[in-house]
Design a protein around this motif. Structure first.
Motif, short mmCIF file in Angstrom:
data_model
loop_
_atom_site.label_atom_id
_atom_site.label_comp_id
_atom_site.label_asym_id
_atom_site.label_seq_id
_atom_site.Cartn_x
_atom_site.Cartn_y
_atom_site.Cartn_z
N SER A 129 0.86 -13.80 19.09
CA SER A 129 -0.26 -13.57 20.00
C SER A 129 -1.52 -13.07 19.32
N HIS A 130 -1.41 -12.49 18.14
CA HIS A 130 -2.60 -12.02 17.43
C HIS A 130 -3.34 -13.17 16.76
N MET A 131 -2.75 -14.37 16.80
CA MET A 131 -3.34 -15.57 16.22
C MET A 131 -3.47 -16.64 17.30
N ALA A 132 -4.35 -17.62 17.03
CA ALA A 132 -4.52 -18.74 17.97
C ALA A 132 -5.00 -19.96 17.20
N SER A 174 -12.82 -17.23 22.18
CA SER A 174 -13.43 -15.90 22.22
C SER A 174 -12.40 -14.79 22.11
N THR A 175 -11.15 -15.07 22.49
CA THR A 175 -10.09 -14.07 22.39
C THR A 175 -9.64 -13.84 20.95
N CYS A 232 -7.07 -18.81 13.76
CA CYS A 232 -8.01 -17.93 14.46
C CYS A 232 -7.32 -16.58 14.70
N TRP A 233 -7.95 -15.51 14.25
CA TRP A 233 -7.37 -14.17 14.29
C TRP A 233 -8.13 -13.32 15.30
N ASN A 234 -7.41 -12.38 15.94
CA ASN A 234 -8.10 -11.53 16.93
C ASN A 234 -8.95 -10.45 16.27
N GLY A 235 -8.88 -10.35 14.94
CA GLY A 235 -9.73 -9.41 14.22
C GLY A 235 -9.23 -7.98 14.20
N ARG A 236 -8.05 -7.74 14.78
CA ARG A 236 -7.55 -6.36 14.86
C ARG A 236 -6.14 -6.21 14.29
#
Length: 310
Positions: free
Chosen positions: A231-234, A243-244, A218-222
């Protein structure tokens, strides 16, 4: 006395019809019979399914494609954690792009060569080097799977390609115990009776030690990276991305097979015990190649090979 010409008339019942009409009727009947015979002969000789295309080969309904990327070199470098600082890291074993070093960036890796199949994957993958005593051991099996698993099927169909230049670190290089690194596991090839563990396991003679490591999907899209490189991934929660980090991307699963077995007490990683296993990924897939595989394999939930096809 009037005589009737038998060649021009025939008597039928109470009426008289011209003979030429009977001859035409006879010819028509013969033609009809001939066409009936031809039709039956034709239908017997022609297979009505002959022109139908053969059914497509059965596909395996697993959202997956992969790259096989053999070992290239070792170096105490880490262009994600210690960029521009040669020798600042513990020893790493590199796979795929053979130019990777402390100063590598997207531009330099794009100009590199690769051991990967497919050769279009110029990405770089690396892990801490494994030691058997004081001897380095490199994996002989190096498969990097890109998967849809971990999220629901409806989410799989919305997975987007990994952005070019994305950098990720998975695992915990400073773990102090097995519970500090729950995404890494060790097992034995073809020996399911040996329970997987976050630390090294004792594999029977003739087997091989396997390492599995799952990267977040899951990527923050930015951001293509973050200060801690994580932290940019989850990881997904309840079959969907939080949602983050709302953008689902393929899960990278790193599977390495080392030609060692027996007492694991003699084994160590450059980073420490087996539970310090971690992996670094620098994405250099061409955008079109990645997009095609995500569309045709991941979104379609079809198991594909290294060529991006079933």
């Amino acid at each position: 006395m009037l005589f009737r010409n038998r060649r021009t008339t025939e008597r039928r019942g109470r009426g008289i019809l011209p003979a030429w009409r009977y001859r035409i009727a006879g010819l028509a009947a013969a033609a009809l019979a001939l066409s009936f015979v031809q039709a039956n002969v034709g239908s017997a000789a022609v297979d009505p399914t002959a022109d139908r295309p053969q059914a497509a080969a059965d596909v395996v309904r697993v959202a997956e494609f992969l790259a096989e990327c053999p070992y290239t070199h070792r170096a105490p470098d880490d262009p994600i954690v210690f960029p521009g600082l040669p020798g600042a890291s513990h020893m790493h074993s590199f796979f795929g792009n053979d130019t990777t070093n402390a100063r590598s960036d997207l531009g330099s890796l794009e100009k590199g060569r690769t051991t990967c199949a497919p050769a279009t994957d110029l990405s770089s993958y690396w892990v801490p080097t494994l030691y058997d005593g004081d001897k380095e051991v490199e994996p002989t099996g190096t498969t990097f799977y890109y998967l849809g698993e971990g999220v629901r099927d409806d989410v799989i169909r919305t997975i987007r390609p990994l952005p070019r230049g994305l950098r990720i670190v998975a695992g915990n290089a400073v773990a102090t115990g097995p519970d500090d690194n729950t995404i890494s596991r060790w097992s034995c090839l073809h020996h399911g009776e040996v329970n997987p563990s976050h630390d090294f396991v004792n594999c029977p003679a003739g087997s091989m030690l396997e390492s599995y490591l799952d990267f977040p999907q899951c990527w923050n899209g930015r951001d293509l990276d973050s200060a801690d490189h994580k932290s940019h991934m989850a990881y997904p929660v309840g079959g969907e991305c939080p949602s983050t980090h709302p953008v689902p991307v393929p899960k990278l699963r790193q599977v390495l097979r080392y030609p060692v077995n027996g007492d694991p007490g003699r084994l160590r990683l450059a980073s420490g015990r087996g539970y310090t296993m971690h992996g670094d990924f620098f994405n250099v897939w061409p955008e079109a190649e990645m997009a095609q595989r995500v569309r045709d394999c991941i979104n379609a939930i079809i198991k594909c090979g290294a060529d991006g096809h079933p």
